[in-house]
Motif scaffolding. Structure first.
Motif, PDB file in Angstrom:
ATOM      1  N   ILE A 425       0.814  -1.212   0.000  1.00  0.00           N
ATOM      2  CA  ILE A 425       0.000   0.000   0.000  1.00  0.00           C
ATOM      3  C   ILE A 425       0.850   1.266   0.000  1.00  0.00           C
ATOM      4  N   VAL A 426       1.899   1.282   0.814  1.00  0.00           N
ATOM      5  CA  VAL A 426       2.751   2.480   0.864  1.00  0.00           C
ATOM      6  C   VAL A 426       3.473   2.646  -0.465  1.00  0.00           C
ATOM      7  N   GLU A 427       3.990   1.533  -0.984  1.00  0.00           N
ATOM      8  CA  GLU A 427       4.715   1.595  -2.254  1.00  0.00           C
ATOM      9  C   GLU A 427       3.798   2.039  -3.387  1.00  0.00           C
ATOM     10  N   SER A 428       2.619   1.407  -3.516  1.00  0.00           N
ATOM     11  CA  SER A 428       1.720   1.741  -4.620  1.00  0.00           C
ATOM     12  C   SER A 428       1.144   3.140  -4.460  1.00  0.00           C
ATOM     13  N   GLY A 429       0.809   3.507  -3.219  1.00  0.00           N
ATOM     14  CA  GLY A 429       0.269   4.843  -2.980  1.00  0.00           C
ATOM     15  C   GLY A 429       1.291   5.925  -3.239  1.00  0.00           C
ATOM     16  N   SER A 430       2.504   5.695  -2.813  1.00  0.00           N
ATOM     17  CA  SER A 430       3.566   6.687  -3.003  1.00  0.00           C
ATOM     18  C   SER A 430       3.896   6.849  -4.483  1.00  0.00           C
ATOM     19  N   PHE A 431       3.927   5.715  -5.217  1.00  0.00           N
ATOM     20  CA  PHE A 431       4.212   5.800  -6.644  1.00  0.00           C
ATOM     21  C   PHE A 431       3.122   6.597  -7.357  1.00  0.00           C
ATOM     22  N   TYR A 432       1.877   6.308  -7.022  1.00  0.00           N
ATOM     23  CA  TYR A 432       0.762   6.993  -7.662  1.00  0.00           C
ATOM     24  C   TYR A 432       0.804   8.488  -7.388  1.00  0.00           C
ATOM     25  N   ILE A 433       1.028   8.857  -6.148  1.00  0.00           N
ATOM     26  CA  ILE A 433       1.061  10.277  -5.788  1.00  0.00           C
ATOM     27  C   ILE A 433       2.262  10.970  -6.437  1.00  0.00           C
ATOM     28  N   ASP A 434       3.391  10.285  -6.478  1.00  0.00           N
ATOM     29  CA  ASP A 434       4.588  10.860  -7.115  1.00  0.00           C
ATOM     30  C   ASP A 434       4.356  11.079  -8.608  1.00  0.00           C
ATOM     31  N   LEU A 435       3.673  10.121  -9.237  1.00  0.00           N
ATOM     32  CA  LEU A 435       3.353  10.251 -10.652  1.00  0.00           C
ATOM     33  C   LEU A 435       2.437  11.448 -10.894  1.00  0.00           C
ATOM     34  N   LEU A 436       1.420  11.615 -10.062  1.00  0.00           N
ATOM     35  CA  LEU A 436       0.527  12.767 -10.203  1.00  0.00           C
ATOM     36  C   LEU A 436       1.284  14.082 -10.038  1.00  0.00           C
ATOM     37  N   GLN A 437       2.220  14.109  -9.098  1.00  0.00           N
ATOM     38  CA  GLN A 437       3.005  15.326  -8.902  1.00  0.00           C
ATOM     39  C   GLN A 437       3.846  15.635 -10.134  1.00  0.00           C
ATOM     40  N   ASP A 438       4.390  14.605 -10.758  1.00  0.00           N
ATOM     41  CA  ASP A 438       5.177  14.811 -11.972  1.00  0.00           C
ATOM     42  C   ASP A 438       4.306  15.344 -13.105  1.00  0.00           C
ATOM     43  N   VAL A 439       3.091  14.826 -13.227  1.00  0.00           N
ATOM     44  CA  VAL A 439       2.184  15.339 -14.256  1.00  0.00           C
ATOM     45  C   VAL A 439       1.848  16.799 -13.976  1.00  0.00           C
ATOM     46  N   ASP A 440       1.603  17.125 -12.721  1.00  0.00           N
ATOM     47  CA  ASP A 440       1.313  18.503 -12.345  1.00  0.00           C
ATOM     48  C   ASP A 440       2.469  19.432 -12.731  1.00  0.00           C
ATOM     49  N   ASP A 441       3.698  18.989 -12.459  1.00  0.00           N
ATOM     50  CA  ASP A 441       4.868  19.793 -12.823  1.00  0.00           C
ATOM     51  C   ASP A 441       4.976  19.955 -14.335  1.00  0.00           C
ATOM     52  N   LEU A 442       4.737  18.868 -15.068  1.00  0.00           N
ATOM     53  CA  LEU A 442       4.866  18.918 -16.522  1.00  0.00           C
ATOM     54  C   LEU A 442       3.840  19.860 -17.133  1.00  0.00           C
ATOM     55  N   VAL A 443       2.570  19.699 -16.784  1.00  0.00           N
ATOM     56  CA  VAL A 443       1.528  20.521 -17.415  1.00  0.00           C
ATOM     57  C   VAL A 443       1.609  21.977 -16.970  1.00  0.00           C
ATOM     58  N   GLY A 444       2.304  22.228 -15.881  1.00  0.00           N
ATOM     59  CA  GLY A 444       2.480  23.610 -15.440  1.00  0.00           C
ATOM     60  C   GLY A 444       3.372  24.425 -16.344  1.00  0.00           C
ATOM     61  N   THR A 445       4.033  23.755 -17.308  1.00  0.00           N
ATOM     62  CA  THR A 445       4.939  24.472 -18.217  1.00  0.00           C
ATOM     63  C   THR A 445       4.239  24.969 -19.483  1.00  0.00           C
ATOM     64  N   ASP A 446       2.925  24.727 -19.593  1.00  0.00           N
ATOM     65  CA  ASP A 446       2.198  25.224 -20.766  1.00  0.00           C
ATOM     66  C   ASP A 446       0.902  25.901 -20.353  1.00  0.00           C
ATOM     67  N   GLN A 447       0.601  27.005 -21.017  1.00  0.00           N
ATOM     68  CA  GLN A 447      -0.556  27.824 -20.687  1.00  0.00           C
ATOM     69  C   GLN A 447      -1.877  27.061 -20.828  1.00  0.00           C
ATOM     70  N   GLY A 448      -1.892  26.072 -21.694  1.00  0.00           N
ATOM     71  CA  GLY A 448      -3.130  25.352 -21.942  1.00  0.00           C
ATOM     72  C   GLY A 448      -3.564  24.432 -20.835  1.00  0.00           C
ATOM     73  N   PHE A 449      -2.732  24.261 -19.811  1.00  0.00           N
ATOM     74  CA  PHE A 449      -3.046  23.314 -18.736  1.00  0.00           C
ATOM     75  C   PHE A 449      -2.973  23.958 -17.352  1.00  0.00           C
TER      76      PHE A 449
END
Length: 603
Positions: A425-449
């Protein structure tokens, strides 16, 4: 008609909409030679009219009354309505009427199961379909309500009301409307989930020869996701001009701020003489023009970069743009338990071939920017000099790959929370949350997101304080806060969550979810973190997940986020090139099995 979700709508909003349509939108459409459709009278009235007029033919749905078109009062109200409508807006002679006109509720409220499989061949091909007389009469009255005021009126009917219809009785009902209106004055907007078109039903009846506009429904809720079968668009209307009553093509999505390649191809189709022979090459050449590279001198470096970008779009044509996926978003960005298997095999680890093509398309785009950054070339200057089309496509493609990865990540996490005893649970939850954070960082670099502009635009509706904004959750509030509350609710819970609720109200939760910077971090990640924390607490105590407690956590989170007024960035954060390369390097191992996939014969 109003659902009163997060409302009611203030009268000031209605007045502003009226003025905007009259003074800006319709004049601009007409300047461009585009016909503006006006809403005709459908028979929906304030329910109080039933008592005032002592008219028992009016049925009730909430605070709305629905009139039968055969009621004499229907025509009287329609005439007054049309006179005011035309006095205010003028006319291009097209009017939208979407009701059944039988005194019932709106069609979309009566549909029990619009998603069930439809057999379009229920009727024997030699059967002659007669029209239902009551539908014919009501259709006649509905059209007369337009035609008395505007003798050139064309009735435009949204065919979504016919989705799920497949019986002979329903065929006769449709034909009743068609026969009630003079030829070519009843035009149907053909809308279907599959994209095949509703015109094929009733044994390819083509709406009984009524003109129809085939439309791409494509998207519900304005959700993000690269998708849409351009191959299908390539055949409309060319292959059906001689065999059907097709009059044109168009789009009917609930949001158009995604998939520019798809919508450009769709709306350009009526200007082509025939289908495009090589769609992959078409998209590749489009990308050169889109990025401003068509006229760049082809030295060795330029040719390599152009090759990578061409391969990107040929691979996208072979994969995401050769499929009509769901009209909604079923990734794990906004959904803790997304439906279906997604684009991974059942092992939730191995990407399917279609996703491999998508990843390889991203890889080519990343290789293009890596090559460009090494050379002091014209291409590097063009791509880095605030080239919004290129930046959007780069970020959007990376977002798509990571969003597809989020589906198995979310399922693994959700499954782990439901298991009793030690697990990942900790491993899967942490991976999922880390992935979401990476998506948030990526889409923050374009005005459309970015979430910020969405909220700021909502607040602007309340700039001229009118003091008529009210909702039960906020009470009488500042109108800017009222519109922001609506904007936040729409993209999350849809139905607002009251304070101290035990759960988020039922309804289309996350229906209009977005992959936006700020929304991912503060709403989806926080929700996942709440679930992770509760699951760890219960497992530590040797107990199964307390779903009641989880529901209350989610409701509390939803209430506080939707009623907040904190600011979000309205300009990009970070460098799209650097973060794209970082994300590619971090997650490429997930797609190691794609390495040997052939890139030859890309359509």
């Amino acid at each position: 008609y109003g659902s009163n979700i997060a409302g009611p709508l203030p009268k000031s909003w209605m007045a502003d909409q009226f003025s905007m349509q009259r003074d800006f939108i319709l004049p601009r459409l007409r300047d461009l030679g585009i016909v503006g459709q006006l809403p005709g009278f459908q028979g929906n009235v304030p329910i109080q009219i039933r008592d005032i007029l002592n008219d028992q033919n009016i049925t009730q749905e909430g605070a709305t009354g629905w009139m039968d078109a055969l009621d004499p009062i229907f025509g009287q109200i329609a005439d007054k309505y049309m006179q005011k409508l035309l006095n205010a807006f003028g006319t291009d002679h097209w009017y939208q009427l979407d009701g059944y006109f039988n005194g019932g509720t709106a069609p979309w409220m009566m549909m029990k199961d619009p998603h069930h499989n439809i057999d379009y061949h229920d009727n024997d091909e030699n059967t002659i379909v007669s029209h239902k007389e009551d539908w014919f009469q009501r259709g006649t009255k509905a059209f007369e309500s337009l035609n008395r005021t505007d003798p050139k009126a064309v009735w435009s009917f949204q065919g979504f009301a016919f989705i799920g219809w497949d019986s002979p009785d329903q065929a006769e009902a449709v034909k009743g409307f068609v026969d009630a209106v003079p030829k070519d004055r009843f035009v149907i907007l053909d809308m279907s989930y599959s994209g095949l078109g509703e015109w094929t039903k009733f044994n390819n009846a083509s709406f009984f020869e009524a003109p129809f506009v085939w439309t791409a429904l494509h998207n519900f809720g304005g959700t993000d996701g690269i998708k849409g079968d351009i191959r299908r668009l390539n055949h409309f209307p060319h292959e059906f001009l001689s065999s059907t009553s097709i009059a044109g093509i168009g789009g009917t999505p609930e949001g158009i701020n995604q998939n520019p390649a798809y919508y450009e191809f769709l709306f350009e189709s009526t200007f082509r003489d025939g289908p495009v022979e090589d769609l992959g090459e078409y998209l590749a050449q489009r990308s050169m023009k889109r990025y401003g590279l068509a006229g760049v001198k082809n030295d060795d470096n330029a040719l390599i970069i152009k090759y990578h970008l061409s391969q990107t779009w040929k691979l996208l044509m072979r994969s995401l743009y050769s499929n009509d996926f769901s009209t909604q978003d079923y990734t794990g960005i906004a959904h803790l338990n997304p439906g279906g298997d997604g684009l991974f095999e059942k092992d939730r680890y191995t990407p399917k071939g279609l996703l491999c093509d998508t990843f390889l398309a991203w890889e080519h785009m990343v290789q293009a920017i890596q090559k460009a950054s090494l050379e002091a070339s014209d291409i590097y200057t063009i791509l880095t000099n605030n080239n919004e089309p290129f930046r959007y496509d780069l970020v959007n493609l990376g977002r798509e790959v990571l969003a597809q990865l989020s589906a198995p990540a979310a399922k693994n996490f959700t499954d782990a929370t439901k298991q009793v005893g030690p697990n990942g649970i900790v491993e899967s939850g942490s991976f999922y949350i880390d992935l979401l954070q990476d998506v948030d960082d990526l889409v923050g670099t374009d005005q459309g997101f970015l979430l910020g502009p969405w909220l700021e635009l909502a607040r602007k509706w309340g700039a001229n304080e009118t003091n008529d904004c009210f909702t039960e959750i906020l009470g009488h509030s500042n109108c800017a806060d009222f519109y922001e509350f609506n904007a936040r609710s729409q993209i999350t819970t849809w139905n607002p969550t009251p304070k101290d609720s035990k759960s988020v109200p039922g309804g289309p939760i996350d229906y209009a979810a977005k992959h936006w910077n700020g929304l991912i971090k503060d709403y989806y990640i926080r929700r996942a973190a709440d679930l992770l924390g509760r699951a760890i607490e219960d497992k530590t105590a040797g107990q199964p997940l307390n779903q009641t407690a989880v529901d209350e956590l989610f409701a509390n989170h939803a209430y506080h986020w939707t009623t907040a007024t904190n600011k979000y960035p309205t300009i990009v954060q970070g460098d799209a090139f650097e973060i794209s390369i970082k994300m590619y390097e971090k997650y490429r191992h997930w797609f190691a099995t794609c390495a040997g996939r052939s890139e030859t014969k890309i359509a």
